[in-house]
Design a protein around this motif. Structure first.
Motif, mmCIF file in Angstrom:
data_model
loop_
_atom_site.group_PDB
_atom_site.id
_atom_site.type_symbol
_atom_site.label_atom_id
_atom_site.label_comp_id
_atom_site.label_asym_id
_atom_site.label_seq_id
_atom_site.Cartn_x
_atom_site.Cartn_y
_atom_site.Cartn_z
ATOM 1 N N ALA A 195 0.841 -1.200 0.000
ATOM 2 C CA ALA A 195 0.000 0.000 0.000
ATOM 3 C C ALA A 195 0.873 1.246 0.000
ATOM 4 N N THR A 210 -5.292 6.536 -0.840
ATOM 5 C CA THR A 210 -4.549 5.337 -0.447
ATOM 6 C C THR A 210 -4.802 4.248 -1.487
ATOM 7 N N THR A 212 -3.936 0.320 -2.584
ATOM 8 C CA THR A 212 -3.450 -0.978 -2.113
ATOM 9 C C THR A 212 -3.383 -1.946 -3.275
ATOM 10 N N GLU A 214 -3.037 -5.799 -3.892
ATOM 11 C CA GLU A 214 -3.123 -7.106 -3.241
ATOM 12 C C GLU A 214 -3.412 -8.151 -4.310
#
Length: 283
Positions: A195, A210, A212, A214
């Motif tokens: 992140a 933000t 992220t 994944e």
């Protein structure tokens, strides 16, 4: 005795004239000194200006600045205040000179001039530096999730001016960790898992999102993809690589092995298979 009397009279007259001349010189000097420090007739004190409005203006705002002119602490009446801009592209002034328009981001000096019968023809002036800024800088979303390396998404900056008008201004984009996320013109590209924050910057304003990354398991790539075992007991080792939906390997994923028909072939935990009967099956 007559001559002495005349001489005394002449002497007294000369002395009186000298004193009168000195007095006139003192008055003239005083008037000259006073005249150099006032804006009107002799005896008028120095004017003072108080800028009562904000020196920060929202872009696209129109305001009539409030100023107070005082003379020795007392408000000056019967005067007119006008404004002139050092850069009309940043701050414009109305045709009447009594209001201003914040046109675009930046800073400029504004000259405040007070006109009246007590002042010189061109009036008395002061300068104030005004700065034109955004009312707010927003993003259309503040949290973004990417599910594979190479995955992309786009976020949009929304610069707002007076009355929440959207302002067309250049936006600078930057990523705090380009090993995880790259950004160009609001378009995000995942480069690695983890992140980080992406910043949109306009002058002194910053908006943050933000992001992220994944990776999610999409499938396993098997090598070989197909194999023929020609005798019972013959063995083969199959390797499996976990990948996301873009085919990028996911590290640290251990597969579970299973034969579709254990009467045809069996397979162990390490992907080692063996023929146990005739037929076709999948691993």
């Amino acid at each position: 005795m007559l001559r002495r009397g005349r001489r005394s009279s002449v002497h007294a007259l000369v002395t009186a004239l000298a004193r009168l001349s000195a007095a006139m010189a003192t008055v003239a000097a005083t008037a000259t000194c006073d005249g150099a420090n006032v804006l009107g007739p002799v005896g008028v004190e120095q004017l003072e200006l108080e800028w009562l409005s904000d020196t920060l203006l929202f872009v696209e705002s129109r305001v009539a600045p409030v100023v107070r002119i005082t003379n020795g602490g007392a408000p000056v009446t019967g005067s007119r205040v006008t404004f002139a801009s050092g850069n009309p592209e940043i701050v414009g002034v109305s045709s009447s000179g009594d209001s201003i328009h914040a046109r675009r981001l930046g800073s400029t000096d504004v000259t405040i001039r007070v006109l009246g019968s007590l002042f010189p023809e061109d009036g008395r002036s002061w300068r104030r530096t005004l700065r034109v800024v955004l009312k707010d800088l927003q993003l259309d979303r503040s949290v973004v999730g990417l599910t594979s390396v190479g995955d992309t998404a786009t976020i949009h900056a929304i610069p707002l001016g007076a009355e929440d008008r959207i302002i067309d201004v250049p936006v600078e984009w930057t990523s705090l960790d380009t090993n995880k996320v790259a950004v160009a013109d609001g378009r995000l590209t995942a480069r690695g898992t983890g992140a980080t924050e992406v910043l949109a910057i306009v002058a002194a304003d910053t908006a943050r999102a933000t992001v992220t990354v994944e990776q999610r398991l999409s499938s396993f790539l098997l090598t070989p993809e197909a194999v023929t075992l020609r005798s019972l007991g013959e063995e083969v080792t199959i390797s499996a690589t976990a990948v996301d939906n873009r085919g990028v390997p996911l590290p640290g994923v251990t597969p579970f092995w299973e034969s579709g028909d254990a009467s045809v072939a069996r397979v162990g935990d390490a992907g080692r298979g063996a023929a146990v009967g005739g037929g076709i099956t999948i691993i």
